[in-house]
Design a protein around this motif. Sequence first.
Motif, mmCIF file in Angstrom:
data_model
loop_
_atom_site.group_PDB
_atom_site.id
_atom_site.type_symbol
_atom_site.label_atom_id
_atom_site.label_comp_id
_atom_site.label_asym_id
_atom_site.label_seq_id
_atom_site.Cartn_x
_atom_site.Cartn_y
_atom_site.Cartn_z
ATOM 1 N N UNK A 128 32.411 45.595 46.999
ATOM 2 C CA UNK A 128 30.558 46.335 46.018
ATOM 3 C C UNK A 128 30.703 45.434 44.277
ATOM 4 N N UNK A 129 31.643 45.168 43.987
ATOM 5 C CA UNK A 129 32.041 44.872 42.630
ATOM 6 C C UNK A 129 31.740 43.710 42.173
ATOM 7 N N UNK A 130 32.397 43.064 42.923
ATOM 8 C CA UNK A 130 32.778 40.477 42.996
ATOM 9 C C UNK A 130 31.424 40.368 43.114
ATOM 10 N N UNK A 131 31.261 39.088 42.162
ATOM 11 C CA UNK A 131 29.659 38.098 42.458
ATOM 12 C C UNK A 131 30.103 37.154 44.155
ATOM 13 N N UNK A 132 28.749 37.030 43.572
ATOM 14 C CA UNK A 132 28.938 36.076 45.761
ATOM 15 C C UNK A 132 29.797 35.025 45.825
ATOM 16 N N UNK A 133 29.907 34.626 44.556
ATOM 17 C CA UNK A 133 30.689 33.414 43.873
ATOM 18 C C UNK A 133 32.422 33.957 44.211
ATOM 19 N N UNK A 134 33.234 34.954 43.408
ATOM 20 C CA UNK A 134 34.252 35.872 43.478
ATOM 21 C C UNK A 134 34.427 35.628 45.027
ATOM 22 N N UNK A 135 33.130 36.682 45.688
ATOM 23 C CA UNK A 135 33.402 37.178 47.304
ATOM 24 C C UNK A 135 33.871 35.682 47.676
ATOM 25 N N UNK A 136 33.449 34.577 47.583
ATOM 26 C CA UNK A 136 33.303 33.490 48.661
ATOM 27 C C UNK A 136 34.860 32.996 48.252
ATOM 28 N N UNK A 137 35.158 32.680 47.076
ATOM 29 C CA UNK A 137 36.584 32.525 46.653
ATOM 30 C C UNK A 137 37.875 33.501 46.843
#
Length: 412
Positions: free
Chosen positions: A292-301
């Motif tokens: 719920x807290x990461x950005x989409x880029x962070x989630x991908x990483x």
Amino acid sequence: MEITFELGYALDTFYFLICGAFVMWMAAGFAMLEAGLVRAKNTTEILTKNIALYSIACIMYMVCGYAIMYSGDFFLSGITGDGATGVAEDPATYAPSADFFFQVVFVATAMSIVSGAVAERMKLWSFLLFAVVMTGFIYPMEGAWTWNGEAVFGMYVLGDLGFSDFAGSGIVHMAGASAALAGVLVLGARKGKYTADGKINAIPGANLPLATLGTFILWMGWFGFNGGSVLATASVESANAVAVVFMNTNAAAAGGSVAALLLARILYGKADLTMALNGALAGLVAITAEPSTPSALQATIFGALGGILVVFSIVGLDKMKIDDPVGAISVHGVVGLLGLLLVPVTNGESSFTGQIVGALTIFVWVFFTSLLVWLAIKAVMGVRVSEEEEFEGVDQSECGLEAYPDFTQSRS
């Protein structure tokens, strides 16, 4: 105001139930994934284990598991016919029976992880007996210490230490892998997997299309797994949170699959489908602790990190002669730990210390209690089929049926 509350209650209950159905569909995903990654002669038995463990989980969690985990009543006796017991005194936004349904499919998910790791050489009824203890006692106890905030052996409350696990990277996935690891150590490796001189022999699965289908089913079901853990969708705030969780869940799976595929290409010079499949699942496990807290880029990483880690973990466990036919311990255990450790990167309310203490609590409890149960079952009825039964395949010896009778035939 009453109409608004009733509408929100209805919407959140409906959402909870639909997400629970999505997670229940993950049982089919596990069944297809495992059936695709075992040899043809062991397919019927793995399918039998999956439908039986799901059923056992539902019964045991109804009988005592839910009561242990959430300080409720045995046999769900506190949930009455109107399905709304406790709403007046507790500002719940959904029916308690919906909460039970959503929780019970998580229990089954944890047990499904064990199924694949011990495949192709375990006695069916020994496995099912362990499922009774795992779903009725071992999992509910660690669930009480984490999601219900009960003190661990009267010493500490994990939430107070900064522990956070949004949808269960540790509570569900690492717990299932810990039980699986204990079972694999008691069981031993499949015959022919490792030679006396340390060579590792690959044992390919019989149906990679089925394994791929299973992965896509799990990917789809994970939207209910993580999305349902928001616990609401009737307000603008909760609806936005649900959308972010869906977005990040999908992004992490994609990142994990691509990263694992690329790493396999670098290491082996080929595009390894099984690594790509496990990479997608690893990405999903990695993001489950905090979607719920990461950005989409962070989630991908984060997903990509899980995909990379799972490749090295599968190879590493093989070198240690820990035989896991489907990579469940790596996907759900090793990457489950990674997921917990990634939480403080984007969630400032958690701490690395709390995450480590929580991970240790889950692993120590589940691994050692599971080890004791496995050893007890081994002493009473045995856990492993005979060498002849393993050679012929456990479909005939355990189930009396073959999944592919037109293509495989047991020796007479």
